[in-house]
Write a protein that holds these residues in place. Structure first.
Motif, PDB file in Angstrom:
ATOM      1  N   LYS A  35       0.811  -1.211   0.000  1.00  0.00           N
ATOM      2  CA  LYS A  35       0.000   0.000   0.000  1.00  0.00           C
ATOM      3  C   LYS A  35       0.854   1.276   0.000  1.00  0.00           C
ATOM      4  O   LYS A  35       0.312   2.379   0.048  1.00  0.00           O
ATOM      5  CB  LYS A  35      -0.942   0.003   1.204  1.00  0.00           C
ATOM      6  N   GLY A  36       2.188   1.101  -0.034  1.00  0.00           N
ATOM      7  CA  GLY A  36       3.065   2.252  -0.121  1.00  0.00           C
ATOM      8  C   GLY A  36       3.473   2.862   1.197  1.00  0.00           C
ATOM      9  O   GLY A  36       4.011   3.979   1.227  1.00  0.00           O
ATOM     10  N   TYR A  37       3.257   2.151   2.300  1.00  0.00           N
ATOM     11  CA  TYR A  37       3.644   2.670   3.611  1.00  0.00           C
ATOM     12  C   TYR A  37       4.997   2.104   4.016  1.00  0.00           C
ATOM     13  O   TYR A  37       5.284   0.915   3.791  1.00  0.00           O
ATOM     14  CB  TYR A  37       2.608   2.309   4.672  1.00  0.00           C
ATOM     15  N   CYS A  38       5.818   2.928   4.647  1.00  0.00           N
ATOM     16  CA  CYS A  38       7.116   2.458   5.124  1.00  0.00           C
ATOM     17  C   CYS A  38       7.558   3.294   6.324  1.00  0.00           C
ATOM     18  O   CYS A  38       6.840   4.197   6.758  1.00  0.00           O
ATOM     19  CB  CYS A  38       8.172   2.519   4.017  1.00  0.00           C
ATOM     20  N   ASP A  39       8.731   2.968   6.835  1.00  0.00           N
ATOM     21  CA  ASP A  39       9.279   3.634   8.023  1.00  0.00           C
ATOM     22  C   ASP A  39       8.313   3.512   9.197  1.00  0.00           C
ATOM     23  O   ASP A  39       8.154   4.431   9.992  1.00  0.00           O
ATOM     24  CB  ASP A  39       9.586   5.104   7.721  1.00  0.00           C
ATOM     25  N   ILE A  40       7.677   2.338   9.284  1.00  0.00           N
ATOM     26  CA  ILE A  40       6.720   2.071  10.358  1.00  0.00           C
ATOM     27  C   ILE A  40       6.988   0.695  10.956  1.00  0.00           C
ATOM     28  O   ILE A  40       7.678  -0.140  10.356  1.00  0.00           O
ATOM     29  CB  ILE A  40       5.256   2.093   9.859  1.00  0.00           C
ATOM     30  N   MET A  41       6.440   0.484  12.134  1.00  0.00           N
ATOM     31  CA  MET A  41       6.438  -0.834  12.771  1.00  0.00           C
ATOM     32  C   MET A  41       4.994  -1.309  12.877  1.00  0.00           C
ATOM     33  O   MET A  41       4.093  -0.504  13.131  1.00  0.00           O
ATOM     34  CB  MET A  41       7.050  -0.748  14.173  1.00  0.00           C
ATOM     35  N   ILE A  42       4.798  -2.601  12.693  1.00  0.00           N
ATOM     36  CA  ILE A  42       3.496  -3.200  12.941  1.00  0.00           C
ATOM     37  C   ILE A  42       3.438  -3.565  14.426  1.00  0.00           C
ATOM     38  O   ILE A  42       4.219  -4.395  14.904  1.00  0.00           O
ATOM     39  CB  ILE A  42       3.271  -4.467  12.093  1.00  0.00           C
ATOM     40  N   GLY A  43       2.557  -2.919  15.165  1.00  0.00           N
ATOM     41  CA  GLY A  43       2.423  -3.188  16.594  1.00  0.00           C
ATOM     42  C   GLY A  43       1.030  -3.680  16.925  1.00  0.00           C
ATOM     43  O   GLY A  43       0.189  -3.870  16.033  1.00  0.00           O
ATOM     44  N   THR A  44       0.788  -3.890  18.207  1.00  0.00           N
ATOM     45  CA  THR A  44      -0.543  -4.293  18.649  1.00  0.00           C
ATOM     46  C   THR A  44      -1.075  -3.300  19.668  1.00  0.00           C
ATOM     47  O   THR A  44      -0.331  -2.741  20.475  1.00  0.00           O
ATOM     48  CB  THR A  44      -0.548  -5.694  19.301  1.00  0.00           C
ATOM     49  N   GLU A  45      -2.371  -3.084  19.605  1.00  0.00           N
ATOM     50  CA  GLU A  45      -3.098  -2.284  20.596  1.00  0.00           C
ATOM     51  C   GLU A  45      -4.291  -3.130  20.984  1.00  0.00           C
ATOM     52  O   GLU A  45      -5.287  -3.173  20.264  1.00  0.00           O
ATOM     53  CB  GLU A  45      -3.528  -0.953  19.983  1.00  0.00           C
ATOM     54  N   GLY A  46      -4.172  -3.831  22.110  1.00  0.00           N
ATOM     55  CA  GLY A  46      -5.154  -4.862  22.405  1.00  0.00           C
ATOM     56  C   GLY A  46      -4.990  -5.989  21.401  1.00  0.00           C
ATOM     57  O   GLY A  46      -3.883  -6.471  21.175  1.00  0.00           O
TER      58      GLY A  46
END
Length: 329
Positions: free
Chosen positions: A287-298
């Motif tokens: 989807k063109g997203y970067c410079d991020i981490m996949i995290g959890t919220e609940g």
């Protein structure tokens, strides 16, 4: 959160920093979801060192067979002082471009994410992070891959130690991993019924621990278990045992669980978490997203900017320590 316009056809996946149970499940998800989305997926062996040494190889569906249940990481992991320098990151980027790698999935901890963030900032190599560390200390995510397994591994050992402590009317100090983080210690201490828990964030002292043990003895308790996070280096439990002996005359047996907490087959919870995060990382890149981490919220997956992850620390929940004290009375 950054975005990029380049269409990606080939992604690289690597593991970096300390290994954690469930990393293989994350690798498997990245490879199989990537291929399902018509991407070519390449494995970078030994993390950032592998980038510098050009140790980059294609991964196929069958390469992922029978790895979801394995601990450690099939892609190996290593540290690289060369990558910490701008010229090292430039060399890594050149090797990635030469291999046709359009984007990366980085599975690791905060140090690994700082490297991925620098690759984007300096070399415009898109990357998404997946948090893999037993310490559970990554800002922006309630859970990290490997934490659940490490807690259960330590808890199993503590349950066995309690049998011996009760049989011999002894005081045991059990040291768990965690370095600057008290998450493993607090969760294991609460789940294992520890009489006292020493963490970097807590306010427990040797004097308080001695008073609690003496109070427990006066009420008929014949054995106790104290939990401590290892601190900057393994062996803190021996210092605590010596301090307790000097303060009270009580002899404390020491058990250091060590690196066994990082190994072993991942729990179902870690396999599921790793699979979800690995798939979400590929989806974010598409989807063109970067410079991020996949995290959890609940139970929900979220995207957190890597610069925020690198700048902040996640602290142990003090309320868990308070609850553990009440329940161990």
């Amino acid at each position: 959160m950054a975005q990029f316009q380049k269409q990606i056809r080939r992604i690289g996946v690597f593991t970096s920093g300390g290994d954690a149970p469930g990393m293989n499940a994350a690798i498997r998800a990245v490879v199989r979801v990537g291929i399902a989305q018509k991407l070519e997926v390449y494995g970078i062996h030994a993390g950032y060192l592998g980038m510098l040494e050009n140790n980059i190889q294609p991964l196929q569906l069958r390469d992922m067979a029978n790895i979801i249940q394995r601990g450690g990481t099939v892609l190996k992991t290593a540290r690289s002082t060369e990558f910490m320098k701008p010229e090292g990151r430039e060399k890594a980027a050149q090797n990635l471009r030469a291999a046709g790698i359009d984007a990366l999935v980085c599975i690791g901890g905060d140090g690994s994410f700082r490297g991925a963030h620098a690759l984007w900032e300096e070399q415009q190599i898109p990357a998404v992070g997946v948090p893999g560390t037993i310490d559970n200390d990554i800002f922006g995510s309630d859970k990290t891959i490997g934490f659940d397994t490490a807690v259960n591994t330590a808890l199993d050992a503590i349950d066995r130690i309690r049998d011996t402590a009760a049989s011999h009317d002894r005081l045991f100090i059990v040291e768990v991993m965690g370095r600057n983080s008290g998450f493993i210690a607090s969760h294991v201490g609460l789940a294992g019924g520890a009489e006292e828990i020493f963490t970097p964030e807590g306010n427990t002292t040797v004097e308080k621990a001695v008073d609690r043990i003496k109070d427990a003895i006066s009420r008929g308790k014949t054995s106790s278990i104290l939990i401590t996070a290892e601190g900057q280096k393994p062996g803190r439990a021996y210092d605590l045992a010596d301090a307790i002996r000097k303060k009270s005359g009580m002899d404390a047996k020491v058990c250091i669980l060590g690196h066994q907490q990082r190994g072993g087959s991942p729990t179902a919870a870690d396999r599921i978490l790793a699979s979800r995060m690995g798939a979400a990382a590929v989806d974010a890149l598409l989807k063109g997203y970067c410079d991020i981490m996949i995290g959890t919220e609940g139970e929900r997956l979220v995207q957190v900017p890597l610069d925020l992850v690198a700048k902040h620390e996640r602290k142990t929940q003090i309320d868990l320590l308070s609850l553990a004290n009440i329940l161990a009375t």
